[in-house]
Design a protein around this motif. Structure first.
Motif, PDB file in Angstrom:
ATOM      1  N   LEU A  62      -2.167  30.297  49.015  1.00 35.46           N
ATOM      2  CA  LEU A  62      -2.566  29.367  50.068  1.00 35.46           C
ATOM      3  C   LEU A  62      -4.082  29.373  50.194  1.00 35.46           C
ATOM      4  O   LEU A  62      -4.692  30.414  50.457  1.00 35.46           O
ATOM      5  CB  LEU A  62      -1.925  29.755  51.399  1.00 35.46           C
ATOM      6  N   ASN A  63      -4.690  28.210  49.956  1.00 36.65           N
ATOM      7  CA  ASN A  63      -6.137  28.032  50.107  1.00 36.65           C
ATOM      8  C   ASN A  63      -6.944  29.048  49.294  1.00 36.65           C
ATOM      9  O   ASN A  63      -7.902  29.655  49.787  1.00 36.65           O
ATOM     10  CB  ASN A  63      -6.535  28.115  51.583  1.00 36.65           C
ATOM     11  N   GLY A  64      -6.540  29.259  48.050  1.00 33.32           N
ATOM     12  CA  GLY A  64      -7.275  30.153  47.166  1.00 33.32           C
ATOM     13  C   GLY A  64      -7.025  31.627  47.395  1.00 33.32           C
ATOM     14  O   GLY A  64      -7.697  32.476  46.802  1.00 33.32           O
ATOM     15  N   VAL A  65      -6.048  31.957  48.246  1.00 37.51           N
ATOM     16  CA  VAL A  65      -5.695  33.353  48.516  1.00 37.51           C
ATOM     17  C   VAL A  65      -4.232  33.548  48.120  1.00 37.51           C
ATOM     18  O   VAL A  65      -3.382  32.698  48.389  1.00 37.51           O
ATOM     19  CB  VAL A  65      -5.892  33.713  49.999  1.00 37.51           C
ATOM     20  N   SER A  66      -3.929  34.694  47.498  1.00 41.63           N
ATOM     21  CA  SER A  66      -2.563  34.974  47.072  1.00 41.63           C
ATOM     22  C   SER A  66      -1.960  36.118  47.887  1.00 41.63           C
ATOM     23  O   SER A  66      -2.676  37.001  48.361  1.00 41.63           O
ATOM     24  CB  SER A  66      -2.538  35.332  45.584  1.00 41.63           C
ATOM     25  N   TYR A  67      -0.638  36.080  48.022  1.00 38.32           N
ATOM     26  CA  TYR A  67       0.073  37.072  48.814  1.00 38.32           C
ATOM     27  C   TYR A  67       1.296  37.583  48.045  1.00 38.32           C
ATOM     28  O   TYR A  67       1.939  36.826  47.308  1.00 38.32           O
ATOM     29  CB  TYR A  67       0.536  36.470  50.141  1.00 38.32           C
ATOM     30  N   ILE A  68       1.598  38.854  48.238  1.00 37.59           N
ATOM     31  CA  ILE A  68       2.838  39.435  47.742  1.00 37.59           C
ATOM     32  C   ILE A  68       3.647  39.888  48.947  1.00 37.59           C
ATOM     33  O   ILE A  68       3.133  40.588  49.825  1.00 37.59           O
ATOM     34  CB  ILE A  68       2.579  40.631  46.809  1.00 37.59           C
ATOM     35  N   ASN A  69       4.898  39.467  49.001  1.00 32.27           N
ATOM     36  CA  ASN A  69       5.782  39.780  50.123  1.00 32.27           C
ATOM     37  C   ASN A  69       6.910  40.682  49.637  1.00 32.27           C
ATOM     38  O   ASN A  69       7.500  40.436  48.583  1.00 32.27           O
ATOM     39  CB  ASN A  69       6.371  38.490  50.699  1.00 32.27           C
ATOM     40  N   ARG A  70       7.219  41.704  50.414  1.00 32.87           N
ATOM     41  CA  ARG A  70       8.317  42.612  50.085  1.00 32.87           C
ATOM     42  C   ARG A  70       9.319  42.620  51.235  1.00 32.87           C
ATOM     43  O   ARG A  70       8.974  42.970  52.362  1.00 32.87           O
ATOM     44  CB  ARG A  70       7.793  44.022  49.847  1.00 32.87           C
ATOM     45  N   CYS A  71      10.544  42.223  50.942  1.00 36.25           N
ATOM     46  CA  CYS A  71      11.587  42.141  51.959  1.00 36.25           C
ATOM     47  C   CYS A  71      12.653  43.188  51.681  1.00 36.25           C
ATOM     48  O   CYS A  71      13.197  43.259  50.565  1.00 36.25           O
ATOM     49  CB  CYS A  71      12.205  40.739  51.961  1.00 36.25           C
ATOM     50  N   CYS A  72      12.965  44.007  52.671  1.00 38.02           N
ATOM     51  CA  CYS A  72      13.999  45.026  52.529  1.00 38.02           C
ATOM     52  C   CYS A  72      15.383  44.366  52.574  1.00 38.02           C
ATOM     53  O   CYS A  72      15.688  43.604  53.484  1.00 38.02           O
ATOM     54  CB  CYS A  72      13.877  46.063  53.640  1.00 38.02           C
ATOM     55  N   LYS A  73      16.221  44.650  51.591  1.00 35.87           N
ATOM     56  CA  LYS A  73      17.540  44.042  51.541  1.00 35.87           C
ATOM     57  C   LYS A  73      18.424  44.485  52.703  1.00 35.87           C
ATOM     58  O   LYS A  73      19.266  43.719  53.178  1.00 35.87           O
ATOM     59  CB  LYS A  73      18.235  44.392  50.220  1.00 35.87           C
TER      60      LYS A  73
END
Length: 349
Positions: A133-144
């Motif tokens: 988003l807008n030149g910035v990257s994100y990594i998301n971790r979701c617990c099952k």
């Protein structure tokens, strides 16, 4: 009295209909492959299922828009299919991941507060996604187990692909700056999203949308070089030393990857301009490649036993993978009269 009896019958029929499961609707044990059909402007998609003779034997409706992408391999892990429904193509704000148990077609939703997620990876405990988003990257971790989400920011302009392998998360991305120009990187994180290693892979190219684990290595394709020219390069990462090798194929547009026996199966196709169509079998022992030119593109592919399934436009092709002879070809039916498109083919085995 007759009216009351009729109403009672209708009520019972409705209850029976509500209690029927997808498994009751068609024989899941006969399914060989599934195809993802979706739309960007209407929240109505589906998985269409076929047996080994390419007979359509059932479907699983999905009330979402923009499910899957031709730039991502459908992820099947331990009999479960993981999908990102991005939502309407203008907003892409569905903010969730779908987990589908392919033996009973039960679906579970995981809420992740991130728009336009474009890649997914999983391990036993977690679901990982990335977005930009807008030149910035994100990594998301979701617990099952409890749905708890943790997010980190990555100092890379655009993440194209993530892969979980050997207890680590591998991310591929391109960074663009006014001073240094364009660079591509593969970052390696542990399960808790601590950065372990970063490798500059600019010389291999950009747009690493596809990667897979095989033995002690991760193989990845490179769509184009930094000058926007087509490449024929496959990257090979040692998961223990992080050393990277280059495999040069004879044909350009390496796209998606699969493994069959001792071969790395590489499709050749440029999804951006719908150009090319071929399959390379790269012998992992001898480092020799055999190429088969096709009369159609290869948007998505998968392998079941000795069948190579290829999806392109509205067509699903079945090849004998040992001879590369076309066995069957069918046109995938339409969900309705409105425009839809296909984003992937996957095996449920």
């Amino acid at each position: 009295m007759k009216k009351k009896i009729l109403l009672l019958i209708l009520l019972l029929l409705s209850l029976v209909g509500c209690n029927r499961s997808v498994k009751d609707e068609f024989p899941i044990e006969e399914i060989e492959v599934g195809v993802i059909e979706t739309r960007g402007n209407i929240g109505r998609s589906r998985l269409v299922f076929y047996d080994d003779a390419l007979n359509e034997i059932g479907e699983l409706p999905l009330k979402y828009a923009t499910v899957g992408s031709v730039f991502q391999t459908p992820l099947v892990d331990n009999g479960e299919l993981y999908l990102i429904p991005q939502g309407y193509d203008i907003t892409k704000n569905e903010k969730k991941v779908l987990r589908i148990e392919l033996q009973n077609m039960q679906t579970k939703k995981y809420k992740i507060d991130a728009i336009a997620m474009n890649s997914i990876a999983v391990c036993d405990e977690y679901i990982y996604t990335c977005n930009n988003l807008n030149g910035v990257s994100y990594i998301n971790r979701c617990c099952k187990d409890d749905g708890k989400v943790d997010t980190i920011t990555v100092d890379i302009s655009y993440l194209t692909n993530i892969l979980y392998a050997n207890e680590c998360l591998y991310t591929f991305g391109t960074d663009i700056s006014e001073n240094d120009g364009m660079h591509t990187y593969v970052n390696v994180y542990d399960k808790e999203l601590n950065l372990i290693e970063q490798k500059d892979i600019t010389s291999f190219g950009v747009a690493q949308y596809f990667a897979l684990e095989c033995g002690d290595y991760i193989y990845f394709t490179n769509g184009r070089d930094v000058k926007d020219q087509a490449t024929s390069i496959i990257g090979k990462i040692n998961m223990y030393t992080y050393e990277i090798e280059q495999i040069d194929l004879e044909h350009i547009y390496p796209h998606e990857l699969r493994v069959y026996q001792d071969y790395l199966v590489v499709s050749h196709y440029d999804a951006v301009v719908n150009k090319g169509g071929g399959i390379s079998f790269y012998d992992l022992q001898t480092q020799e490649a055999t190429y088969y030119e096709l009369e159609h593109g290869v948007s998505s592919m998968d392998i079941v036993d000795n069948h190579l399934y290829i999806l392109h436009d509205r067509n699903l092709y079945q090849y004998d993978i040992d001879t590369m002879q076309l066995k069957r070809k069918i046109e995938v039916s339409h969900i309705d009269e409105k425009y839809s498109y296909l984003t992937g083919v996957f095996s449920i085995r």
